[in-house]
Design an enzyme around this catalytic site. Structure first.
Site: not given
Ligand SMILES: Cc1cc2nc3c(=O)[nH]c(=O)nc-3n(C[C@H](O)[C@H](O)[C@H](O)COP(=O)(O)OP(=O)(O)OC[C@H]3O[C@@H](n4cnc5c(N)ncnc54)[C@H](O)[C@@H]3O)c2cc1C
Ligand SMILES: *[C@@H]1O[C@H](CO)[C@@H](O)[C@H](O)[C@H]1NC(C)=O
Ligand SMILES: *[C@@H]1O[C@H](CO)[C@@H](O)[C@H](O)[C@H]1NC(C)=O
Ligand SMILES: *[C@@H]1O[C@H](CO)[C@@H](O)[C@H](O)[C@H]1NC(C)=O
Ligand SMILES: *[C@@H]1O[C@H](CO)[C@@H](O)[C@H](O)[C@H]1NC(C)=O
Length: 609
Positions: A132, A265, A542, A576
């Site tokens: 994300t 996955v 978020h 997250g």
């Molecule tokens: C429009 C938008 C704007 C935002 N703006 C901000 C901001 O300005 N500042 C900020 O701090 N946060 C912001 N956020 C939030 C922040 O970016 C996210 O909370 C954070 O990046 C999430 O991290 P994560 O590691 O939990 O998940 P993610 O970064 O979503 O990572 C999960 C990964 O797992 C992969 N995946 C999922 N399922 C599978 C599978 N079955 N097999 C293989 N791979 C898989 C996905 O493709 C993805 O790459 C924003 C979010 C959005 C949607």
């Protein structure tokens, strides 16, 4: 939107002809001279660690674990590598129409998103190396000190503010020059944090107006819990610094790290007898793979896909798994405790001078040139946000702990000629035509009101046993009336700011056209705002909390304070979804901190084995 893309590519090719040195080409297309990921990596049968998902959490863990030269690490990502267009900070909203967005939608609710397309909320989630953080708005914030102290008080030793602060610092390469609390920042980490070089009189008005309302201009990532700042952004040289650019690209040469993209996955392999996780199944190029993990599987697929994968693998609420025909290995409240930040991003303030930006304005060749060649100008405004402020409403004004964030947007929805913002938020064209089109061409800005500490909680549920089907997303936004009350106060604060002399010198005035569905209520009264909140507020993306961290005694806990799934061996969740409570800030940097801390927990377990 299409025009902007075409213009961009034209410009790139023109400037390349003019200055056709290889170096220039590299600089434009490839920040950090980062090599692309080889999609046809030769996979081994077994690795020490398998990390699922290369997002904000997974990228950090894969980096830190592969620092150990004797440990082999496989990082599996469903999406692709980033491209030039995903780098442009101002065009963040554009990414949601691409294949870099999973494109989820919520169930219909009676409490929110009533005026949006299909009466559903758009739930954008990033798909690709960086997760994300490839589609987010780049805003860098860490949440409030009390958020983490609360996590610790909920039975999670080691997660208090004093203990997590070093991990924020470890990640960061802070290149902000002015007015920062240096003690709170890191200067040699992987993640670049900078200000946009662009300055606007609107930002000045925002900060001055805040001061006149007793809110200081502070470094919000320093010691203060309340106050206003120019936006700090995860950016390097004016280009997006995603989790992948920060944590993966610089280390792709490590021979003990394999990164496999377009690898989806479908299941975590768990022995039902020993309850030990021992590998994963995934699809790549329509082929099914089974790869084993000698030490641990680390699930970092984000707050929607992580709970979904756990449930597909037999870890989740027994009654739901039975309904889906999946044998239960461990009965846990997976998918509960969903929390998110809702925002009113639809308020537009009209002004009488061209001090703001719009799609039309942004076509100026000067701006495009300045971005591509210098990494400067308005294209470097992170997601269009110039500044942010963390404030308190009368509903919670007891400590240094905000309940509302106000985000200053450099432009308003009436300038969204190409529809990228509309698309992100799910604004129907009929609404756009009614509310915004009459002001097409009028300069405007926005102040988005964000509900930082919502009381409403939702759920992610499994639909059936097909791993390629979407889970059900039931966020219950604004189910608790208190959330609406707080939001109304936030909106009134935003409007009050624009009534100060600092904004009045541009004759700032709220767009007087009411939102469809709320026209019958007297404009700008509390009742009108309550209606608007339920019709046109949208998520900031978020989503957290769906694999809640907590002790065994917490009946909603899914992982323990070491992020190990309760009752299952060799399996941790690092993203997250583990947050027990949402933080009062944007989530990206917080999830990277979780990744840093998780890596240390994992290292300390296996270092001497
Ligand atoms: C429009 C938008 C704007 C935002 N703006 C901000 C901001 O300005 N500042 C900020 O701090 N946060 C912001 N956020 C939030 C922040 O970016 C996210 O909370 C954070 O990046 C999430 O991290 P994560 O590691 O939990 O998940 P993610 O970064 O979503 O990572 C999960 C990964 O797992 C992969 N995946 C999922 N399922 C599978 C599978 N079955 N097999 C293989 N791979 C898989 C996905 O493709 C993805 O790459 C924003 C979010 C959005 C949607
Ligand atoms: C930190 O940022 C500065 C300025 O962009 C850069 O010169 C330096 O190499 C960066 N450090 C790291 C560790 O990336
Ligand atoms: C907090 O809110 C209450 C109730 O509205 C109000 O009386 C009080 O003055 C507020 N305190 C501060 C410090 O703003
Ligand atoms: C205010 O916030 C504190 C800390 O989160 C919380 O304990 C308290 O219940 C809140 N008060 C109200 C009225 O919401
Ligand atoms: C904008 O409005 C303000 C306040 O009415 C006025 O002082 C100012 O001169 C106006 N600016 C322009 C360019 O018309």
């Amino acid at each position: 939107m299409r025009t902007i893309c075409v213009l961009f590519f034209c410009f790139v090719s023109c400037s390349c002809q003019l200055q056709s040195t290889l170096e220039q080409f590299r600089r434009i297309f490839n920040l950090n001279n980062s090599p692309p990921v080889d999609p046809s990596v030769n996979l081994k049968k077994e690795y020490d660690f398998i990390v699922i998902g290369a997002g904000s959490g997974g990228s950090v863990v894969a980096n830190r674990l592969s620092e150990h030269p004797d440990w082999s690490v496989l990082l599996l990502e469903a999406g692709k590598d980033e491209i030039f267009l995903t780098d442009v900070p101002l065009l963040a909203a554009l990414q949601t129409v691409t294949s870099y967005n999973w494109g989820y939608k919520s169930e219909k609710m009676r409490t929110a998103c009533l005026g949006l397309v299909g009466s559903k909320c758009n739930i954008p989630r990033g798909k690709g190396l960086g997760g994300t953080s490839i589609i987010n708005f780049l805003l860098y914030t860490r949440g409030n000190r009390l958020d983490f102290d609360q996590w610790e008080n909920m039975g999670n030793p080691g997660w208090g503010y004093e203990e997590v602060l070093p991990y924020f610092i470890k990640s960061e390469n802070c290149t902000l020059c002015d007015d920062i609390d240096r003690d709170y920042h890191g200067f040699d980490g992987y993640l670049n944090v900078e200000h946009s070089s662009y300055n606007s009189p609107i930002l000045k008005a925002f900060l001055e107006s805040a001061e006149s309302m007793r809110y200081k201009n502070v470094d919000i990532n320093g010691g203060d819990g309340l106050g206003f700042s120019k936006a700090q952004a995860t950016m390097k040289g004016g280009r997006r610094c995603s989790a992948s650019k920060a944590f993966l690209k610089p280390i792709l040469h490590r021979s003990n790290l394999h990164v496999s993209i377009e690898s989806r996955v479908t299941k975590i392999l768990i022995d039902p007898a020993t309850k030990q996780a021992y590998g994963v199944e995934f699809l790549k190029n329509k082929k099914k793979y089974r790869i084993l993990a000698k030490k641990e599987v680390i699930l970092s697929a984000g707050s929607i896909n992580s709970p979904h994968l756990l449930m597909l693998s037999g870890v989740g609420p027994k009654e739901d798994l039975e309904r889906a025909g999946i044998p239960t290995i461990q009965d846990l409240k997976v998918g509960y405790n969903l929390q998110d930040h809702m925002a009113m991003s639809t308020l537009v303030f009209l002004v009488n001078e061209s001090i703001t930006i719009s799609d039309l304005e942004m076509q100026r060749p000067r701006f495009i040139y300045d971005y591509i060649i210098n990494g400067k100008g308005p294209y470097t405004i992170p997601g269009g946000a110039l500044g942010y402020g963390f404030v308190q409403t009368k509903y919670n004004n007891t400590s240094d702990y905000p309940d509302i964030e106000l985000v200053l947007g450099a432009g308003g929805l009436n300038g969204d000629v190409y529809g990228s913002l509309r698309n992100l938020l799910g604004i129907p064209n009929s609404l756009f035509n009614r509310v915004y089109l009459p002001h097409l061409g009028t300069p405007s800005f926005s102040i988005a009101t964000v509900l930082l500490r919502p009381k409403s909680k939702g759920r992610v549920l499994i639909k059936d046993s097909n791993a390629l089907h979407w889970p059900i997303f039931r966020p219950n936004y604004f189910q608790e009336e208190e959330d609406v009350d707080t939001m109304v106060e936030g909106i009134k604060m935003a409007i009050a700011m624009t009534k100060t002399k600092y904004f009045q010198k541009y004759n700032a005035r709220l767009n007087p056209i009411p939102f469809p569905g709320c026209e019958s209520l007297p404009f700008a009264t509390d009742e009108y705002w309550r209606c608007s909140i339920r019709h046109v507020s949208t998520t900031l993306g978020h989503q957290v909390g769906t694999c809640k961290m907590g002790p065994k005694t917490d009946e909603r806990a899914v992982v323990d304070a070491e992020l190990k799934v309760h009752g299952i061996g060799g399996l941790r969740v690092v993203d997250g979804s583990v947050m027990p409570n949402i933080v009062a800030g944007h989530t990206n940097a917080v999830i990277m901190m979780i990744g840093e801390k998780a890596a240390d927990l994992i290292k300390s377990k296996w270092r001497n084995v």
